[in-house]
Design a protein around this motif. Structure first.
Motif, PDB file in Angstrom:
ATOM      1  N   ILE A  63     -40.227  76.522 -30.221  1.00  0.00           N
ATOM      2  CA  ILE A  63     -39.078  76.107 -31.016  1.00  0.00           C
ATOM      3  C   ILE A  63     -39.255  76.477 -32.488  1.00  0.00           C
ATOM      4  N   ALA A  64     -40.461  76.326 -33.011  1.00  0.00           N
ATOM      5  CA  ALA A  64     -40.681  76.527 -34.444  1.00  0.00           C
ATOM      6  C   ALA A  64     -40.350  77.953 -34.876  1.00  0.00           C
ATOM      7  N   THR A  65     -40.840  78.928 -34.117  1.00  0.00           N
ATOM      8  CA  THR A  65     -40.630  80.331 -34.511  1.00  0.00           C
ATOM      9  C   THR A  65     -39.457  80.973 -33.789  1.00  0.00           C
ATOM     10  N   GLY A  66     -39.044  80.370 -32.657  1.00  0.00           N
ATOM     11  CA  GLY A  66     -37.980  80.976 -31.861  1.00  0.00           C
ATOM     12  C   GLY A  66     -38.454  82.089 -30.963  1.00  0.00           C
ATOM     13  N   THR A 110     -32.240  70.932 -30.221  1.00  0.00           N
ATOM     14  CA  THR A 110     -33.238  71.277 -31.231  1.00  0.00           C
ATOM     15  C   THR A 110     -33.164  72.771 -31.502  1.00  0.00           C
ATOM     16  N   ARG A 111     -32.715  73.128 -32.693  1.00  0.00           N
ATOM     17  CA  ARG A 111     -32.444  74.539 -32.980  1.00  0.00           C
ATOM     18  C   ARG A 111     -33.738  75.319 -33.168  1.00  0.00           C
ATOM     19  N   PRO A 112     -33.905  76.424 -32.452  1.00  0.00           N
ATOM     20  CA  PRO A 112     -35.112  77.237 -32.635  1.00  0.00           C
ATOM     21  C   PRO A 112     -35.074  77.995 -33.954  1.00  0.00           C
ATOM     22  N   GLY A 113     -36.258  78.186 -34.517  1.00  0.00           N
ATOM     23  CA  GLY A 113     -36.348  78.995 -35.726  1.00  0.00           C
ATOM     24  C   GLY A 113     -36.034  80.453 -35.443  1.00  0.00           C
TER      25      GLY A 113
END
Length: 754
Positions: free
Chosen positions: A714-717, A413-416
């Motif tokens: 994850i959403a903002t990184g 799951t790629r972080p933002g």
């Protein structure tokens, strides 16, 4: 000497077997530290009561007891996990290590200055620093006017505590106002007390041959300060009004007092009774009674007295017992009495006044209805503190301390990147943050901008233009950091764009070489690769002058990346060759049978030393370096795993402490180092254990850690700045954000590393 095949296999097997555990346990297990029966003191009684009542009312909670002991006068303990020699630093260390190995869910420490060794009991500080599990602290003495040493000790314990149990509002407020304890960590649980039926005085008086008597009583360890002489002085006036009155003094003299002066204090009280002509109305029971016997005697009294001279006493187990059994209590207004006896539950009298005691006792004996009403109010108040209620509250306290909130997040799951870019301006990436807001006061540093450039080399989800814009900003920062006159990089830049030094640390210079080599290998832009090659060729030779192991390792990793693209690059091969020889010499000179490491101390980014040796072994085709790198990496990975299989990085408290590693504070950079070095180990061997260890380090970001806290979003990184004994550091600085981001991209590429 190299690690044996047997030891290597054992370490690999252990890494294979360790598994992450971030769910709250259904059957929590704690370690409890304190004095314990048969020691005769209030702390020992309290510790024993907590153990017994949890076992009785909450058997799902297991308690491992560690009793503080004095080998000069050892006691025989039963059903305990171990003893701690209160005067031996080594004993504290061994106990802490045993507790960590046992993987308990929390540690509950009973604190009183006098029960621990050292100056004011300061040996407790190193002890708690070594503990990995959340700490529940119960300070039995909270001083309003402590000595500097006493204050420092309690502040240290407060800073380490995940929860703090107090038994009075006064202690709670004093800890918050004077010792810096956060309000949300403080919980009042009044001292527990027995549960017995009300109103059985006459039955128990008859058992003691006291039928028809008015019975006054005090119990507990005798010592000056309890005010017993005041009751004896009040007895002549009481007996004139109520001649059928006896005063029972139940309890042994305090062992410390006996050691100092024998029974001089008791003899002084007896002499006073003789002098006043009331000796026949004083009954002594100079034993340390077992609880049931003590309660039987307490049931036989009408009025219980605690005329303490020390009005700062915040906890009294004897007072709690008396109230719970429905006794009319007369007390001086010490702290615990003021709280427990408020609203007509008991009678508070003027301190140090025999006359006040005499008038209050007589007033109650003169009015049997008021005496009975007071006893009933006390009994009703005691229902709040009886052992079942106490056990419920302590079990809830334990659960609140150990609950985990982590969830596994797949590394695919790629972080933002919004959290990354929020920390940047046209100059570069800010170093620190207050929460999620960049802190301009601390400006920028080369380390973070070098890592940010590495992130731009591999980050996904960016347009070509945005990747180029960001990469050039970070590359420009690195270019400006190079000090041609000093032949090295600067590190720190103020917000006013003024460099704060002429020469940065060796490690920051090593990391810059690593970032340039990384850009050579991974950047998708030919122009950036040409820039990186030019600056790399200029700065690389100067890395040969460094004697920092980590700076050497970073430069070696940069050289290894360059050699993947430029296999005939002589300067890179020289850096790798000389660096490997240097690290190998360190390892051979420093390792011991129990310490297979390059130095006598553990610092930050430890796995990078092993990673650099593995890279050198692979690229130089040298099995000696490869084997040494793999074995030392296995060793450090084992040190960085808890007994429950969670990743537990070397804490910053360990830095500078020979042959020790402490669990806090834990930093995200350590998880990144663990993941990237595990990727290197997997590439060299293909063994599953390296993938497993990387997975543990990844899970650390999402609750697979000693406090069960989620650090990364994850959403903002973004990523919080690490874990301290109380939980997460809420700040989200550049180093932490970049460590999380780079960890993700290493995890994504890890399966293809072979």
């Amino acid at each position: 000497m190299l690690m044996s095949e047997t030891l290597r296999d054992r370490l690999t097997g252990r890494l294979d077997s360790l598994r992450s555990n971030s769910m709250p346990p259904d059957n929590p297990r704690i370690a409890m530290i304190g004095n314990y029966p048969p020691r005769k003191c209030g702390i020992a009684t309290f510790t024993g009561d907590v153990h017994d009542k949890l076992s009785q009312y909450h058997p799902e909670v297991s308690v491992d007891l560690y009793a503080l002991d004095d080998p000069k006068s050892p006691l025989h303990y039963t059903n305990i996990a171990g003893t701690i020699d209160r005067a031996s630093p080594e004993s504290y260390l061994q106990a802490a290590q045993a507790i960590n190995r046992s993987a308990v869910d929390a540690v509950w420490l009973q604190h009183e200055y006098g029960i621990f060794g050292g100056d004011c009991g300061d040996m407790v500080c190193d002890f708690v620093d070594t503990l990995a599990a959340p700490l529940i602290l119960t300070p039995h003495t909270v001083l309003a006017d402590p000595s500097p040493k006493q204050r420092a000790i309690l502040e240290h314990l407060v800073a380490r505590a995940s929860r703090i149990m107090v038994m009075s509002e006064y202690s709670r407020d004093l800890l918050a106002e004077s010792y810096g304890a956060p309000h949300e960590l403080l919980e009042i649980i009044p001292h527990g007390a027995p549960f017995r039926p009300f109103g059985r005085q006459e039955e128990y008086k008859a058992r003691l041959g006291l039928g028809g008597k008015n019975v006054l009583m005090t119990f507990g360890l005798l010592s000056p300060g309890k005010g017993l002489e005041l009751v004896i002085e009040a007895m002549p006036g009481i007996l004139r009004r109520h001649p059928d009155t006896v005063y029972r003094i139940v309890g042994a003299t305090h062992p410390n007092l006996v050691a100092e002066e024998g029974e001089a204090y008791r003899e002084k009280l007896a002499a006073l009774a003789e002098e006043l002509g009331v000796a026949d109305h004083i009954q002594w029971d100079d034993r340390f009674l077992e609880t049931d016997d003590l309660l039987d005697q307490l049931e036989a009294c009408d009025i219980y007295l605690t005329p303490y001279l020390n009005l700062q006493q915040s906890t009294s187990g004897t007072l709690s017992y008396a109230v719970a059994l429905g006794k009319a209590v007369i007390a001086t207004p010490y702290l615990h009495a003021r709280e427990l006896l408020a609203n007509g539950v008991g009678c508070l009298v003027e301190p140090d006044s025999a006359l006040a005691i005499m008038h209050t006792v007589c007033g109650l004996l003169d009015d049997p209805q008021e005496l009975s009403a007071l006893q009933k109010r006390a009994y009703a108040r005691g229902r709040q503190t009886i052992w079942p209620r106490f056990a419920d509250k302590t079990a809830n306290l334990i659960q609140s301390c150990i609950l985990h909130d982590g969830n596994h997040v797949p590394h695919g799951t790629r972080p933002g990147l919004s959290g990354v870019f929020a920390m940047c301006d046209d100059t570069g990436m800010f170093q620190h943050a207050n929460g999620i807001v960049p802190d301009r006061a601390h400006g920028y540093c080369l380390d973070d901008n070098a890592r940010a450039l590495m992130l731009m080399n591999v980050a996904q989800g960016l347009s070509v233009d945005e990747r180029m814009q960001r990469s050039v900003t970070f590359a420009s920062f690195m270019q400006a950091a190079w000090n041609e006159d000093k032949s090295c990089f600067r590190n720190f830049l103020g917000f006013n764009r003024q460099w704060l030094e002429e020469s940065g640390s060796d490690d920051s210079n090593g990391r810059s070489i690593r970032a340039l080599g990384h850009t050579l290998r991974y950047s998708t832009d030919a122009g950036l690769r040409r820039w990186a090659r030019h600056l790399y060729d200029k700065v690389l030779p100067h890395s040969l002058n460094q004697d920092s192991p980590r700076a050497t390792a970073f430069a070696m990793l940069g050289a290894a990346d360059a050699l993947h693209i430029l296999p005939d690059h002589g300067a890179s091969r020289e850096v790798l060759t000389e660096g490997a020889a240097f690290l190998y010499r360190l390892l051979e000179a420093s390792r011991r049978p129990d310490w297979a490491w390059f130095e006598a101390v553990l610092g930050y980014d430890n796995p990078r030393l092993s990673q650099a040796l593995i890279e050198a072994g692979l690229l130089l085709e040298d099995d000696t370096y490869l084997e040494a790198g793999l074995e030392s990496l296995q060793w450090i990975n084992t040190q960085q795993c808890s007994e429950t299989g969670m990743f537990r990085p070397i804490g910053s408290d360990s830095f500078g402490k020979p042959y020790r590693h402490l669990p806090f504070d834990q930093q995200p950079l350590e998880a990144l180092a663990a993941i990237e070095s595990a990727q290197c180990g997997y590439r060299a061997t293909g063994k599953r254990c390296w993938l497993d260890h990387a997975e543990k380090a990844w899970n650390w970001f999402f609750g697979g850690n000693d406090r069960g806290v989620t650090l990364a979003d994850i959403a903002t990184g973004r990523c919080r700045d690490g874990i301290n004994p109380r939980g997460a550091n809420e700040n989200c600085g550049a180093e932490s954000i970049l460590a999380f981001q780079l960890s993700h991209y290493s995890m994504v590429t890890l399966p293809e590393a072979r």
